[in-house]
Design an enzyme around this catalytic site. Structure first.
Site, mmCIF file in Angstrom:
data_model
loop_
_atom_site.group_PDB
_atom_site.id
_atom_site.type_symbol
_atom_site.label_atom_id
_atom_site.label_comp_id
_atom_site.label_asym_id
_atom_site.label_seq_id
_atom_site.Cartn_x
_atom_site.Cartn_y
_atom_site.Cartn_z
ATOM 1 N N GLN A 1 0.838 -1.192 0.000
ATOM 2 C CA GLN A 1 0.000 0.000 0.000
ATOM 3 C C GLN A 1 0.877 1.249 0.000
ATOM 4 O OE1 GLN A 1 -0.456 -2.251 2.704
ATOM 5 N NE2 GLN A 1 -2.300 -3.302 2.069
ATOM 6 N N HIS B 1 6.709 -1.204 2.551
ATOM 7 C CA HIS B 1 6.818 -2.610 2.945
ATOM 8 C C HIS B 1 5.892 -3.469 2.099
ATOM 9 C CE1 HIS B 1 3.747 -0.738 5.491
ATOM 10 N NE2 HIS B 1 3.187 -1.926 5.673
ATOM 11 N N HIS C 1 3.992 -6.979 1.781
ATOM 12 C CA HIS C 1 3.528 -8.150 2.511
ATOM 13 C C HIS C 1 3.552 -9.373 1.601
ATOM 14 C CE1 HIS C 1 1.573 -6.028 5.983
ATOM 15 N NE2 HIS C 1 1.467 -5.059 5.099
#
Ligand SMILES: [Zn+2]
Length: 160
Positions: A89, A102, A104
């Protein structure tokens, strides 16, 4: 390229994240999620405190996704998984709660959640939880370090 830790209030820049690192490259790290939404839930982060993929040079972008690919292989081996959801995101409007890029990686197995898409709301809750430690179901420290050690072992054997 070490030492770009530039934001003291950022959980991904803090030293405490080091205990969750299982794969380490010059510019990027793979860490095990302290509150995984499903077993194997890991994060790939740049060492540099940046917000967006748009900030990467071509070289940095390539390094980031090389780290992501190798991390995927480690998780595949360690968790015997072949299916994955990936999520990244950018900006709060899109659900980014930690302002440090980051990615995931969430391994999936058939029937692990009631509905296929249920991982995403769990992920959102999880990300918020990284900041507010009172609200997240965290792994017990012993269990976390056991998983991280196992993953480091697989990473070493994969020789990345
Ligand atoms: Zn940061």
């Amino acid at each position: 390229m070490t030492g770009h830790y530039s934001n003291h209030s950022c959980p991904f820049c803090s030293d405490t994240v080091r205990s969750s690192v299982f794969y380490n490259r010059a510019d990027n790290l793979a860490i095990y999620n302290i509150a995984p939404v499903l077993p194997g839930h890991s994060l790939v982060i740049p060492r540099k405190h940046i917000l967006s993929i748009a900030e990467f040079t071509d070289q940095e972008l390539s390094e980031f996704f090389i780290t992501a690919r190798n991390t995927l292989k480690i998780i595949m081996k360690a968790f015997h998984s072949e299916a994955f959801d990936w999520s990244l995101q950018e900006k709060p409007e899109a659900g980014q709660t930690i302002e440090h890029l980051h990615l995931h990686i969430v391994p999936r197995i058939m029937g692990d959640l009631e509905r296929l898409g249920d991982w995403y709301p769990l992920l959102q809750k999880n990300d918020a939880g990284f900041i507010d430690s009172m609200n997240r179901p965290r792994l017990p420290a012993g269990e976390l370090s056991k998983i991280v050690l196992m993953l480091r072992d697989v990473a070493d054997r994969e020789n990345h």
